[in-house]
Every structure is written in structure tokens, then in C-alpha cells.
Design an enzyme around this catalytic site. Structure first.
Site, PDB file in Angstrom:
ATOM      1  N   LYS A  77     -12.795  -7.771 -12.574  1.00 12.66           N
ATOM      2  CA  LYS A  77     -11.901  -7.562 -11.547  1.00 12.66           C
ATOM      3  C   LYS A  77     -10.605  -7.305 -12.611  1.00 12.66           C
ATOM      4  CE  LYS A  77      -8.942  -8.962  -7.736  1.00 12.66           C
ATOM      5  NZ  LYS A  77      -8.828 -10.325  -6.971  1.00 12.66           N
ATOM      6  N   SER A 155      -9.093  -9.257  -2.054  1.00 13.38           N
ATOM      7  CA  SER A 155      -8.631  -8.090  -3.002  1.00 13.38           C
ATOM      8  C   SER A 155      -9.456  -7.587  -4.023  1.00 13.38           C
ATOM      9  CB  SER A 155      -7.421  -8.303  -3.831  1.00 13.38           C
ATOM     10  OG  SER A 155      -7.404  -9.286  -4.488  1.00 13.38           O
ATOM     11  N   SER A 179      -9.745 -13.554  -1.783  1.00 12.10           N
ATOM     12  CA  SER A 179     -10.263 -12.400  -2.393  1.00 12.10           C
ATOM     13  C   SER A 179     -11.494 -12.246  -2.895  1.00 12.10           C
ATOM     14  CB  SER A 179      -9.027 -12.223  -3.397  1.00 12.10           C
ATOM     15  OG  SER A 179      -7.903 -11.770  -2.521  1.00 12.10           O
TER      16      SER A 179
END
Length: 453
Positions: A77, A155, A179
């Protein structure tokens, strides 16, 4: 696709010499390059990946493997520092910041285990949304959607999509309000959120430091166990598979089923029936602490919002705000209204509720509920209607954010399908620092939860 395989199955091929790490990384980069969704990755680290794969290949030929994960691909990420590249946190305003000098601590841990870093995956800007929408780098398409463009969840949107699409077998995300678990549930993969502090946070761009945690997104619980071990410096996993007859699960009856789609409840209850038939002890219980979290938020504001505003207040007051996602700006600015006394009240109540929630279940019990009350929604209506965006975001974060506030560890496991044939997630949680017990139970229960056993 090579990476439709699990870490475990790829490891067998690499360790036996059937698959050279150089071939694996070349195939991985080729598949990413030819994949139609260009919004899953924000950047590839080709030179690094090639270098790390070559080193792994040399080790294999010399009989000096670093272990189970040596030579296997991993994606990150875009909150994790990768030496020599820019960490943008999914925001255009950070594109010109300096390149990272060193790897984030967990990046270095997986590198020392021999893993090959492929690149950076997309996310909600500054990780501040559970939906995964990003106006700067695009919104990844949920690989499981067949009717239209459905969101991947956030996210850690690109991380989940990369695994679900078979581009990588493992991606590492962050989890401040869900997330990791939200996109795992929406994409039909496994997502494990560790207890906050289980892994070192150095070199990870924050959202709310009192809530931020990390975790892997992958295809199986076993893969999550392998990644977990390497992320905190173990050379091999030490977690053992539990006995089903020893498992006790408490189904939470407060908040988490409110307004849930009927298909979600049906899939979850189907998994519960299978677990009960396999000898797992099941009971149901109300959790007043769950409801109190939302009462506190209504009175004092959200803890995540207070800390996100403190982090970004100078950015919001300057010219950069005009180049940020207006939904992220609006949500972050709500933190300006949260006073110091509100913030302290939240922290004090949180300490109390963490204790009360842990004391409300017996030793050895796990808590279960649907990861989400709905399947992945369509993208276009969320883009067209800000009110719908904020309403959906709050609903999406509701179940998982409880675990962040109470510092639970949790894992989302696919348990069936709901509306439009989209995946449904089954969340197992345990009080903080009981990660090993949680993963041990998840190893034992996964096949039954999925309906494979």
C-alpha cells in the site's frame, strides 16, 4: 495467472526449483502490465524487484534459501516507505516529496525473508475512507464485480484488488477503521488486522496513530500466518492450528447486524451453522460497549477525525487543500471542531471500554459478526452524490471500526456471496495481543467458514 496460487503453493514450486524467482517476477510484472485496470498500482519497482529476484534465484541454486517466503512477490500500500521511491499516500500533493532513503521497518522485515517488492498499490487519499475511491490515481475496479464497476473497498483498495485479480499473492495494508478487512471482505479474500503495535510502524505514513495497525491481504489464513511471522521478524511461523472442538465463538448482537442486507445475514448464519455442526461452541451476546462507542462519537467526535485533522491541519489551511479529494478535505476538517477536552474524554473512555469488552467474554472465546453489513456497492452513484458517499462510508466502516477503537485483532474470511454474486466477509476477533490465538482458530475454522469442508 501464476499468482492466483497461494503463497504456500508458490513456495513449494520455488523451493523445489520448479519455478525460478526471476521467472516469477517477470511473469508478475508482465501480468500487471497487461491487466486492463491501471489504477490498482500507482507505481512499480521494477529495478528493485528484478534485483531481489536475482538474489533469490542465486540463493536457491546455492541451496541457501532464506525460508518459506524467499523469492515470492509482495505489493505495498502506498503508505510504506520503499527506499528510492516516493511515498505519496495516494495524494497528488505528495508526488514531489523526497524519495524514501530507507525501507519502512516491515518492508525491511519481508526483504530479509527474501520477498520481492513489486510496487505500490492504490488507496483512498491519505487512507481516509473505507470505500477506496481515489480521484488522483483512479478507483480500482472490484475484480469480483460482473454487472458494473463496483468499488474495491478501502482504504487498502489496490492491495485487495491486486490479490483478488491474481496479480500478486500478498499485499500489505494498513487498518485504522477497517482498511484491511473491508476490502478483503468486498473482494472475497482474507484480510488480517493485527493488534496495534504488533509490527513496527517506522516508515509508515500515519492516519491516526492511536488507531493505526497493519496487516496482510492474501488468499488464505495460512498465507496470513506466514506473512505475520515474517513481519515481526520470525524465520518461520510458530502458530499451530487449533482443534475445532476447543473453539468457542460469541456472536455479537449489538450494532453489527443493524440494517444488514438479508443476503449478508444468510451467508453469515450459514457459516455459523456449519461451525456448530463441526463441534464449535456458539453463543450470542449483547455488547453494550459497541453501542457506547457510537454514543461517544456523537458526543465528542471521532477519534480518527481528531488525529487526522491534527496531522493535516497545516495542509488544509494552505494551497494544497485545493488539490486534495474534497471528500477527504471535508471529513478531515470535522476534526477542527473536536476540542482537547473531547479528545481526552475519548481516550479515557477508550481505555475503559477496551477493558470492559475484554472482560465481557470468557477466556478463550472469540467474537464473530459480518465484516460488513453490505456487499461492494456500485461506484457511479457514490461519485455522483456526496451525501450518499458519506452515508455509505459511515455504514461501511461501522462494524470494523469497533475493533479498532477496542484494539481488537481481527481477520475477515470469505463465507459466501450476497447480492449481485458479490463476496461476503465473516469477521473473527479477539481482544488485543491475542493474535496468535485468533490466527490459530482461524486456521482451523477457515475451510468451514468458506463452506469448503
Amino acid at each position: 495467472m501464476t499468482n492466483q496460487q497461494t503463497l504456500a503453493s508458490l513456495a513449494v514450486r520455488v523451493q523445489s526449483g520448479q519455478l525460478d524467482p526471476i521467472t516469477l517476477v517477470e511473469e508478475t510484472l508482465t501480468e500487471i502490465g497487461s491487466h486492463p485496470d491501471k489504477s490498482i498500482f500507482v507505481a512499480l519497482t521494477r529495478e528493485r524487484a528484478t534485483r531481489e529476484a536475482q538474489a533469490a534465484s542465486e540463493r536457491m541454486r546455492a541451496g541457501r534459501s532464506l525460508g518459506l517466503l524467499d523469492g515470492l512477490p509482495v505489493a505495498w500500500k502506498d503508505l510504506f516507505d520503499l527506499a528510492g521511491s516516493v511515498t505519496t499516500a495516494g495524494s497528488a500533493v505528495l508526488e514531489n516529496r523526497s524519495r524514501a532513503v530507507t525501507d519502512a521497518a516491515v518492508v525491511a522485515k519481508l526483504a530479509s525473508a527474501g520477498m520481492v517488492s513489486i510496487g505500490r498499490t492504490n488507496l483512498s487519499e491519505f487512507a481516509f475512507s473505507g470505500l477506496g475511491i481515489n480521484p488522483h490515481y483512479g478507483t480500482p475496479r472490484n475484480p469480483r464485480s460482473t454487472d458494473a464497476h463496483r468499488i474495491p473497498g478501502g482504504s487498502s483498495s489496490g492491495s485487495a484488488a491486486a490479490v483478488a485479480a491474481g496479480l500478486v499473492p500478498l499485499a500489505i495494508g494498513t487498518d485504522t477503521g477497517g482498511s484491511v478487512r473491508i476490502p478483503a471482505a468486498m473482494n472475497g479474500i482474507v484480510g488480517y488486522k493485527a493488534t496495534r503495535g504488533r509490527y513496527a510502524m517506522r516508515g509508515v505514513f500515519p492516519l491516526a496513530r492511536s488507531l493505526d495497525s497493519l496487516g496482510p491481504l492474501c488468499r488464505t489464513v495460512q498465507d496470513a500466518v506466514w506473512a505475520d511471522a515474517a513481519m515481526h521478524g520470525l524465520t518461520a511461523p510458530v502458530i499451530r492450528r487449533a482443534e475445532l472442538a476447543d473453539l468457542s465463538i460469541v456472536i455479537a448482537d449489538t450494532i453489527v447486524f443493524d440494517d444488514a442486507e438479508p443476503e449478508i445475514v444468510t451467508a453469515f448464519e450459514g457459516a455459523i451453522k456449519r461451525l456448530e455442526a463441526a463441534g464449535v461452541k456458539i453463543r450470542r451476546q449483547a455488547f453494550p460497549s459497541f453501542a457506547e462507542i457510537f454514543e461517544l462519537t456523537a458526543r465528542h467526535g471521532a477519534l480518527v477525525t481528531a488525529e487526522a485533522y491534527a496531522l493535516h491541519r497545516e495542509r488544509l489551511a494552505g494551497a494544497e487543500a485545493a488539490n486534495m479529494d474534497p471528500r477527504v478535505v471535508a471529513r478531515t476538517r470535522l476534526g477542527e471542531k473536536i476540542t482537547v477536552s473531547d479528545y481526552i474524554a475519548l481516550l479515557e473512555a477508550r481505555d475503559r471500554l477496551i477493558h470492559e469488552a475484554g472482560e465481557s467474554i470468557s477466556a478463550g472465546e472469540l467474537i464473530a459478526h459480518p465484516t460488513l453489513p453490505h456487499v461492494a456497492p456500485l461506484l457511479d452513484p457514490l461519485l455522483a452524490d456526496y451525501d450518499l458517499f458519506f452515508k455509505t462510508n459511515a455504514r461501511t466502516l461501522r462494524n470494523t471500526s469497533i475493533g479498532n477503537f477496542l484494539d481488537f485483532c481481527g481477520v475477515s474470511i470469505p463465507c459466501g456471496t450476497g447480492g449481485a454474486g458479490m463476496p461476503v466477509g465473516f469477521q473473527l476477533s479477539a481482544p488485543h495481543h491475542q493474535d496468535d490465538r485468533l490466527l490459530s482458530a482461524a486456521l482451523a475454522a477457515e475451510a468451514i467458514i468458506r463452506g469448503d469442508a
